[in-house]
Write a protein that holds these residues in place. Structure first.
Motif, short mmCIF file in Angstrom:
data_model
loop_
_atom_site.label_atom_id
_atom_site.label_comp_id
_atom_site.label_asym_id
_atom_site.label_seq_id
_atom_site.Cartn_x
_atom_site.Cartn_y
_atom_site.Cartn_z
N VAL A 48 0.75 -1.22 -0.17
CA VAL A 48 0.17 0.18 0.21
C VAL A 48 0.65 0.95 -0.07
CG1 VAL A 48 -1.94 1.37 1.12
CG2 VAL A 48 -2.01 -1.02 1.21
N ALA A 49 1.67 1.22 0.71
CA ALA A 49 2.67 2.59 1.44
C ALA A 49 3.79 2.13 1.76
CB ALA A 49 2.08 3.88 1.33
N HIS A 51 7.23 4.33 4.31
CA HIS A 51 8.05 5.37 4.42
C HIS A 51 9.92 4.91 4.88
CE1 HIS A 51 9.08 9.11 7.03
NE2 HIS A 51 8.11 9.79 5.95
N GLU A 58 8.59 8.84 0.74
CA GLU A 58 7.60 8.75 0.52
C GLU A 58 7.03 7.35 -0.27
OE1 GLU A 58 5.65 11.61 3.23
OE2 GLU A 58 3.95 11.36 1.93
N LYS A 59 6.61 6.44 -0.64
CA LYS A 59 5.72 5.79 -1.70
C LYS A 59 5.10 4.55 -1.92
CE LYS A 59 7.59 1.41 -4.51
NZ LYS A 59 8.95 0.40 -4.63
N TYR A 60 3.91 5.21 -2.50
CA TYR A 60 2.00 4.70 -2.72
C TYR A 60 2.18 4.01 -3.52
CZ TYR A 60 2.63 8.21 0.51
OH TYR A 60 2.07 9.51 1.53
N ALA A 65 -2.48 6.37 -4.53
CA ALA A 65 -2.19 7.55 -4.87
C ALA A 65 -2.86 8.67 -4.89
CB ALA A 65 -0.90 7.26 -6.16
N PHE A 68 -4.36 7.96 -0.03
CA PHE A 68 -3.95 7.30 0.96
C PHE A 68 -2.35 8.54 1.10
CE2 PHE A 68 -5.47 3.27 1.00
CZ PHE A 68 -6.19 3.74 1.15
N THR A 69 -2.11 8.78 2.68
CA THR A 69 -0.96 9.24 3.02
C THR A 69 -0.56 8.42 4.10
OG1 THR A 69 -1.51 11.23 2.74
CG2 THR A 69 -0.30 11.80 3.83
N ILE A 70 0.45 8.52 4.59
CA ILE A 70 1.65 7.99 5.21
C ILE A 70 2.62 8.71 6.00
CG2 ILE A 70 3.33 7.17 3.60
CD1 ILE A 70 3.89 4.78 5.46
N LEU A 81 -1.21 5.43 8.47
CA LEU A 81 -1.82 6.39 7.26
C LEU A 81 -2.94 6.49 7.03
CD1 LEU A 81 -1.19 4.86 4.36
CD2 LEU A 81 -2.65 2.87 5.47
#
Length: 123
Positions: A48-49, A51, A58-60, A65, A68-70, A81
């Motif tokens: 999913v994501a 860090h 950050e990778k999604y 993308a 979602f935000t990590i 998340l």
């Protein structure tokens, strides 16, 4: 004892939001890349994501993308998340995992896993 504990899952309507937390004990998250994965029964676990601990990259996954935000709070030894604009297809058990590698390339690079938290998106 190394342990990761997820929380924050639940039932939410489509378009809603949730914040998942992953708190570590027994080690410092500041030295680890943290990833979030999810799994639906009968299907493979999917990324999913993540860090990265070294460059904070950050990778999604493409399908999350922009929604979602990590993020991490090293002082609280916790990774978050943020799940926004949730869709029914986001329904899954969400797992956090820790990797000692910078820029891990697969789930096999993550040595420690939490027990998972259920996210259900339904009206």
């Amino acid at each position: 004892q190394v342990q990761l504990v997820e929380s924050g899952g639940g039932l939410v309507q489509p378009g809603g939001s949730l914040t998942l937390s992953c708190t570590a004990s027994g080690f410092s998250l500041r030295l680890y890349t943290i990833g979030w994965f999810r799994q639906v029964p009968g299907l493979e676990r999917e990324f999913v994501a993540s860090h990265d601990y070294r460059d904070r990259r950050e990778k999604y996954a493409d399908r999350v993308a922009g929604r979602f935000t990590i993020s991490r709070d090293n002082a609280k030894n916790t990774i978050y998340l943020q799940l926004d604009n949730l869709r029914p297809e986001d329904t899954a058990v969400y797992y956090c995992a820790a990797s000692g590698r910078s820029r891990p390339t697969s789930s096999y690079d993550y040595a420690d896993w939490g027990q998972g938290t259920q996210v259900t998106v339904s009206s």
